[in-house]
Write a protein that holds these residues in place. Structure first.
Motif, mmCIF file in Angstrom:
data_model
loop_
_atom_site.group_PDB
_atom_site.id
_atom_site.type_symbol
_atom_site.label_atom_id
_atom_site.label_comp_id
_atom_site.label_asym_id
_atom_site.label_seq_id
_atom_site.Cartn_x
_atom_site.Cartn_y
_atom_site.Cartn_z
ATOM 1 N N UNK A 155 -3.556 -3.135 -6.251
ATOM 2 C CA UNK A 155 -2.589 -3.371 -7.085
ATOM 3 C C UNK A 155 -3.079 -5.062 -7.253
ATOM 4 N N UNK A 156 -3.547 -6.111 -6.331
ATOM 5 C CA UNK A 156 -4.220 -7.497 -6.479
ATOM 6 C C UNK A 156 -5.122 -6.773 -7.861
ATOM 7 N N UNK A 157 -6.070 -6.488 -7.210
ATOM 8 C CA UNK A 157 -7.135 -6.048 -8.483
ATOM 9 C C UNK A 157 -6.593 -5.386 -9.920
ATOM 10 N N UNK A 158 -5.164 -5.029 -10.513
ATOM 11 C CA UNK A 158 -4.740 -4.333 -11.588
ATOM 12 C C UNK A 158 -4.027 -5.701 -11.776
ATOM 13 N N UNK A 159 -4.474 -6.657 -11.215
ATOM 14 C CA UNK A 159 -3.099 -7.772 -11.395
ATOM 15 C C UNK A 159 -1.818 -7.860 -11.533
ATOM 16 N N UNK A 160 -1.128 -6.770 -10.492
ATOM 17 C CA UNK A 160 -0.045 -7.165 -10.032
ATOM 18 C C UNK A 160 -0.138 -8.663 -9.651
ATOM 19 N N UNK A 161 2.054 -8.716 -9.292
ATOM 20 C CA UNK A 161 2.411 -9.435 -8.621
ATOM 21 C C UNK A 161 3.068 -8.971 -7.229
ATOM 22 N N UNK A 162 2.955 -9.463 -6.528
ATOM 23 C CA UNK A 162 4.078 -9.285 -5.554
ATOM 24 C C UNK A 162 5.013 -10.070 -5.069
ATOM 25 N N UNK A 163 6.193 -10.172 -5.460
ATOM 26 C CA UNK A 163 7.482 -10.334 -6.019
ATOM 27 C C UNK A 163 8.715 -9.507 -4.941
ATOM 28 N N UNK A 164 9.183 -10.293 -3.559
ATOM 29 C CA UNK A 164 9.881 -10.098 -2.858
ATOM 30 C C UNK A 164 11.730 -9.964 -2.946
ATOM 31 N N UNK A 165 12.254 -9.408 -3.177
ATOM 32 C CA UNK A 165 13.599 -9.307 -4.507
ATOM 33 C C UNK A 165 14.440 -9.069 -3.002
ATOM 34 N N UNK A 166 15.606 -9.435 -2.894
ATOM 35 C CA UNK A 166 16.623 -9.921 -2.448
ATOM 36 C C UNK A 166 17.380 -8.330 -1.099
#
Ligand code: ASP
Length: 584
Positions: A155-166
């Protein structure tokens, strides 16, 4: 460190080195003047040896007192074993012990800490921390870890950003009940735990995040099954400015990456099938494609010949089990009984055997000539040695029943090989699903899924026929993931809520924030979520997701180790302004 090496590390190369190991006592074999101890840690097992002639007497006595699962630290010299064990990597050496220290004694464990244990499920769950010491369980969690790392890498290599949601949110409708959490500071009000981060990831698209993912806990208050847990993990993803095709390709990529990196399997092209075809040919929206056995409809061939059961049926449909004509009368009777069980619910089953001598023998020979039966065989593409199994009745019901029978035959004939992986995209799901109980339509996926443009006109006239831009990833008959292209404008979202039976006020109260966000420049977007626990179980070749979760809940949603759910003190209830309607 309390050790110089791990228990899985030492080889012949280390002979004569002085080493210190720490770990758990797996086994003690005491031959009087000679004691062997198997010392275990996460990395493996190493044999310790204590000999009367060379070890001090006190040391030998200490070793004799060791019990299973004692935690010890030991120092000694690596020596070559006279009797080697080629079953374990450290099997060529042992440690001639010079010092032994018990770091912590242990009670006798309630079950054997071995691959084949004598502990039942409930006991193992109560002492899950001991169960997790077993290699077979630890390996499953290591697989999970690897899957997580590889997911993040891709996912990182594909430019996805990991974001936490509440986690403390308001209901996200995914078709299940919410778990709710009372708010002390807002008396009488409740948070809901997310069934998924659906609305948040859509909002992140409005924020311009463009490519989001999260490995995230989701919560659904549903009845439990082997492949369900009240809290489970998703690989949750969303993308902006994409077509359905882009999403399918990106996540086909993730699936292939995981198979190749974690299992060393180069996955073939992921096949595609419409929902309508899946239902027509497999009676199921998650067909197991490891074997063929497609449904063949026989209404035209089988009706009008005087067999009243077929004549009165909405659908006559069957499967052809290759090479199963050898099934005995007894086996066929057992199959008939099996489909008649209440869980399956068929009224009966008709068979036709294509014998090796070219004749066809059926259980309804009275009504059908040899030519009729030959026509059936042709429709099935059956040849000598094959067995045709036919059910009839109400179309929807009979498809479900035959789908179960197909899976059972696949199992009996050994066609559901756990080392083979057949991924499939099921596409064009219906947008809405009629719910008998509440007498209204529900969103088949969720209310944020967009209808196909060309079907929009049907929304008023034939809502059940509207198809959605929705897709599921299925592997070996298991739904691994699902997603859709979303609605991204207020008007369509409002229309959707209307069709789902929301009043304007209700829609506004529950999802006003999302619809408002759509008015501030929402990009076209879509996404998918993978059921991570199920994906791990498929990779591990197992039906149960529980083994892939460190601390799972049991069939009644309980954690028997920490004893939860449990009651809370009156004081706490008072603080939360909650009064119980049941007596404790
Ligand atoms: N939120 C959906 C689910 O949990 C997945 C998706 O539509 O992305 O099934």
């Amino acid at each position: 460190m309390l050790r110089t090496h791990t228990c899985g590390e030492l080889r012949l190369d280390h002979v004569n080195q002085e080493v210190t190991l720490a770990g758990w006592v797996q086994r003690v074999r005491n031959k009087g003047g000679l004691i062997w101890v198997d010392l275990r840690d996460r990395y493996g097992m190493t044999q310790l040896i204590f000999e009367e002639d060379s070890s001090e007497k006190a040391l030998l006595e200490k070793a004799a007192e060791l019990g299973r699962e004692f935690v010890v630290q030991t120092t000694g010299k690596v020596i070559e074993r006279s009797a080697k064990n080629d079953k374990i990597p450290t099997g060529s050496i042992e440690i001639k012990v010079t010092t032994l220290e018990v770091l912590n004694a242990a009670k006798v464990p309630p079950f054997k800490i071995e691959d084949e244990t004598d502990g039942g499920e409930e006991l193992r769950m109560k002492y899950r921390y001991l169960d997790l010491r077993r290699n077979v369980i630890r390996e499953k969690l290591q697989l999970r870890h690897k899957m997580m790392q590889e997911t993040r890498k891709y996912m990182d290599a594909q430019d996805f950003i990991e974001v936490e949601t509440p986690v403390l949110i308001k209901s996200t409708p995914e078709g299940a009940r919410d778990f709710v959490v009372p708010s002390r500071t807002n008396a009488g009000e409740f948070y809901a735990l997310p069934q998924s981060p659906q609305t948040f990831k859509q909002l992140l698209m409005v924020s311009g995040f463009d490519r989001y993912f999260q490995i995230v806990k989701c919560f659904r208050d549903e009845d439990l099954r082997a492949d369900r847990q009240p809290e489970f993990t998703q690989i949750d993803c969303e993308m902006s400015f994409v077509t359905q095709e882009d999403i399918l390709n990106t996540f086909e990529g993730l699936t292939k990456h995981l198979f190749s990196q974690v299992k060393g399997v180069e996955l073939e092209e992921v096949k595609r099938m419409t929902y309508a075809d899946a239902m027509k040919y497999y009676g199921n929206d998650k067909p197991d494609l490891r074997f063929d056995m497609k449904f063949v409809e026989l209404n035209e061939l089988a009706q009008g010949k005087g067999f009243s059961i077929f004549d009165g049926a909405e659908l006559v449909v069957g499967i052809c089990a290759k090479g199963a004509a050898e099934y005995t009368r007894k086996q066929l009777d057992a199959l008939t009984e099996w489909v008649k069980r209440p869980q399956i619910g068929a009224k009966g089953m008709i068979y036709a055997k294509y014998n090796a001598d070219g004749t066809i023998k059926s259980s309804v020979d009275k009504f059908y000539s040899a030519d009729d039966l030959q026509d059936w065989a042709d429709a099935f593409g059956a040849s000598q040695g094959d067995l045709m199994l036919i059910l009839s009745g109400d179309a929807d019901k009979v498809r479900k029943q035959l789908s179960e029978l197909r899976l059972k035959m696949g199992e009996e004939l050994g066609l559901r090989d756990r080392t083979i992986f057949k991924p499939l995209w099921v596409m064009d799901f219906p947008l809405l699903e009629w719910d008998e109980e509440t007498s209204r339509f529900h969103a088949m996926h969720h209310p944020f899924t967009s209808p196909k443009k060309e079907d929009m006109a049907l929304l008023d006239t034939d809502p059940g026929a509207v198809r959605a831009n929705a897709y599921d990833l299925v592997i070996n008959g298991v739904e691994i993931g699902g997603g859709s292209i979303r609605i991204h404008d207020r008007a369509t979202q409002q229309l959707m809520f209307k069709h789902l039976g929301f009043t304007e006020e209700e829609a506004q109260k529950q999802f006003g924030f999302l619809m408002e966000a759509f008015e501030y420049g929402a990009p076209p977007h879509g996404g998918i979520a993978f059921g991570f626990d199920r994906l791990c179980a498929i990779f591990g070749g197992s039906d149960s997701i529980r083994d892939y979760i460190a601390f799972p809940k049991n069939n009644s949603g309980r954690d028997v180790m920490i004893d939860s759910p449990s009651s809370i003190a009156d004081e706490q209830l008072k603080e939360l302004s909650i009064q119980l309607a049941i007596k404790k």
